[in-house]
Design a protein around this motif. Sequence first.
Motif, mmCIF file in Angstrom:
data_model
loop_
_atom_site.group_PDB
_atom_site.id
_atom_site.type_symbol
_atom_site.label_atom_id
_atom_site.label_comp_id
_atom_site.label_asym_id
_atom_site.label_seq_id
_atom_site.Cartn_x
_atom_site.Cartn_y
_atom_site.Cartn_z
ATOM 1 N N TYR A 1 0.816 -1.212 0.000
ATOM 2 C CA TYR A 1 0.000 0.000 0.000
ATOM 3 C C TYR A 1 0.853 1.268 0.000
ATOM 4 O O TYR A 1 0.420 2.308 0.504
ATOM 5 C CB TYR A 1 -0.926 0.010 1.221
ATOM 6 C CG TYR A 1 -2.149 -0.864 1.055
ATOM 7 C CD1 TYR A 1 -3.188 -0.496 0.209
ATOM 8 C CD2 TYR A 1 -2.265 -2.063 1.755
ATOM 9 C CE1 TYR A 1 -4.306 -1.300 0.056
ATOM 10 C CE2 TYR A 1 -3.390 -2.872 1.616
ATOM 11 C CZ TYR A 1 -4.399 -2.481 0.756
ATOM 12 O OH TYR A 1 -5.506 -3.268 0.610
ATOM 13 N N VAL A 2 2.028 1.206 -0.580
ATOM 14 C CA VAL A 2 2.892 2.381 -0.708
ATOM 15 C C VAL A 2 3.193 2.620 -2.181
ATOM 16 O O VAL A 2 3.727 1.738 -2.865
ATOM 17 C CB VAL A 2 4.219 2.214 0.070
ATOM 18 C CG1 VAL A 2 5.162 3.371 -0.217
ATOM 19 C CG2 VAL A 2 3.940 2.109 1.570
ATOM 20 N N SER A 3 2.839 3.797 -2.679
ATOM 21 C CA SER A 3 3.100 4.146 -4.077
ATOM 22 C C SER A 3 4.465 4.817 -4.191
ATOM 23 O O SER A 3 4.665 5.920 -3.690
ATOM 24 C CB SER A 3 2.013 5.086 -4.603
ATOM 25 O OG SER A 3 2.397 5.643 -5.850
ATOM 26 N N LEU A 4 5.397 4.144 -4.866
ATOM 27 C CA LEU A 4 6.734 4.716 -5.060
ATOM 28 C C LEU A 4 6.675 5.914 -5.998
ATOM 29 O O LEU A 4 7.409 6.894 -5.821
ATOM 30 C CB LEU A 4 7.679 3.652 -5.606
ATOM 31 C CG LEU A 4 7.875 2.409 -4.724
ATOM 32 C CD1 LEU A 4 8.879 1.463 -5.371
ATOM 33 C CD2 LEU A 4 8.335 2.796 -3.322
ATOM 34 N N LEU A 5 5.815 5.831 -7.016
ATOM 35 C CA LEU A 5 5.686 6.945 -7.956
ATOM 36 C C LEU A 5 5.230 8.207 -7.233
ATOM 37 O O LEU A 5 5.813 9.291 -7.404
ATOM 38 C CB LEU A 5 4.691 6.590 -9.065
ATOM 39 C CG LEU A 5 4.459 7.686 -10.123
ATOM 40 C CD1 LEU A 5 5.738 7.954 -10.892
ATOM 41 C CD2 LEU A 5 3.334 7.281 -11.075
ATOM 42 N N THR A 6 4.189 8.073 -6.421
ATOM 43 C CA THR A 6 3.703 9.224 -5.649
ATOM 44 C C THR A 6 4.805 9.791 -4.764
ATOM 45 O O THR A 6 5.021 11.000 -4.712
ATOM 46 C CB THR A 6 2.511 8.812 -4.768
ATOM 47 O OG1 THR A 6 1.464 8.300 -5.594
ATOM 48 C CG2 THR A 6 1.994 9.994 -3.975
ATOM 49 N N THR A 7 5.502 8.896 -4.073
ATOM 50 C CA THR A 7 6.542 9.318 -3.137
ATOM 51 C C THR A 7 7.595 10.180 -3.808
ATOM 52 O O THR A 7 7.932 11.267 -3.321
ATOM 53 C CB THR A 7 7.220 8.088 -2.505
ATOM 54 O OG1 THR A 7 6.248 7.321 -1.790
ATOM 55 C CG2 THR A 7 8.340 8.504 -1.563
ATOM 56 N N PHE A 8 8.101 9.709 -4.938
ATOM 57 C CA PHE A 8 9.243 10.401 -5.543
ATOM 58 C C PHE A 8 8.843 11.563 -6.452
ATOM 59 O O PHE A 8 9.714 12.258 -6.976
ATOM 60 C CB PHE A 8 10.113 9.382 -6.274
ATOM 61 C CG PHE A 8 10.764 8.418 -5.317
ATOM 62 C CD1 PHE A 8 11.692 8.856 -4.398
ATOM 63 C CD2 PHE A 8 10.403 7.068 -5.296
ATOM 64 C CE1 PHE A 8 12.269 7.982 -3.487
ATOM 65 C CE2 PHE A 8 10.969 6.188 -4.395
ATOM 66 C CZ PHE A 8 11.907 6.647 -3.490
ATOM 67 N N ILE A 9 7.529 11.780 -6.595
ATOM 68 C CA ILE A 9 7.058 13.015 -7.232
ATOM 69 C C ILE A 9 6.765 14.069 -6.165
ATOM 70 O O ILE A 9 7.097 15.243 -6.323
ATOM 71 C CB ILE A 9 5.805 12.760 -8.095
ATOM 72 C CG1 ILE A 9 6.163 11.905 -9.307
ATOM 73 C CG2 ILE A 9 5.213 14.089 -8.574
ATOM 74 C CD1 ILE A 9 4.980 11.559 -10.193
ATOM 75 N N VAL A 10 6.162 13.633 -5.060
ATOM 76 C CA VAL A 10 5.796 14.569 -3.998
ATOM 77 C C VAL A 10 7.031 15.086 -3.241
ATOM 78 O O VAL A 10 7.116 16.275 -2.914
ATOM 79 C CB VAL A 10 4.817 13.891 -3.009
ATOM 80 C CG1 VAL A 10 4.640 14.730 -1.742
ATOM 81 C CG2 VAL A 10 3.468 13.650 -3.668
ATOM 82 N N LEU A 11 7.978 14.202 -2.973
ATOM 83 C CA LEU A 11 9.102 14.553 -2.095
ATOM 84 C C LEU A 11 9.934 15.759 -2.557
ATOM 85 O O LEU A 11 10.207 16.657 -1.751
ATOM 86 C CB LEU A 11 10.023 13.342 -1.909
ATOM 87 C CG LEU A 11 9.818 12.534 -0.623
ATOM 88 C CD1 LEU A 11 10.752 11.343 -0.603
ATOM 89 C CD2 LEU A 11 10.050 13.397 0.611
#
Length: 258
Positions: free
Chosen positions: A209-219
């Motif tokens: 339940y962790v989106s890597l794509l979301t993480t590395f766009i938001v960060l």
Amino acid sequence: MIELIFIGAIIGLISSLLGVSGGFLLVPALYYFYLSKNISPEIAIKMAIGTSLFIIFINSLFSLYFHKKELDIKSSLLIGIFGVLGSIIGGYLTITLFPEYLIKKIFGFFLIALSIYMLKKKDIYANGNIEDIRDKLPFLGFITGLISSMLGIGGGILIIPSLNIVLNIPIKRAIKISIGVISIISFSGALVYLSYPLKEIDSLYNIGYVSLLTTFIVLPSCIIFSKVGNYLANKIDTKYLKILLAIVIFIGGIKMIL
């Protein structure tokens, strides 16, 4: 994915202006973003929580580095170790037992309570000694870990007022302790969501339940605008920003409940 860059910028700016981790804003923002991508509500809310915890963990590493000489490691570890147990239980309950509508209502009531706290919060003078309340830190850690993992927040919004208002620890000491705890609790919570066997969703590149794509766009935008927030914090009065944010959070809480 422009929306995610914008979300990261807003979270970074507000977090640094108000001294919070931003999970209470990030979770509803990601939830509605995932819904817009035709992801089912049941998966969207859990994905938002797991991804929020992962983003908070990575972001907290920067805070640890920048504040490494100011940390109260002994107190942070005592809270954090028991927080790990709470976060594992909280994550398990959210993923396996709680339906989407219940998670939304819990989060909604949390946002409403938080908005009221922000409006009523007053600076208080605290002069307690951390050694006198050290036996209470494990319980604080467990409860913080449990709630943080259930709601996808870093825990600072729980730890700081608990230490300062309830346990009479000076606010600056409470913040230093909180910085050390957030990375421990958010990491253990994120691991629970990462380890859950959920099939990959092509548009999210997720692990559990962790989106890597979301993480590395938001960060990146979050980190960049947190620096902007740090600069602005010394230039503007954040009193009215807190009031505006509290109103927005209250409305968001109502929306999550209805």
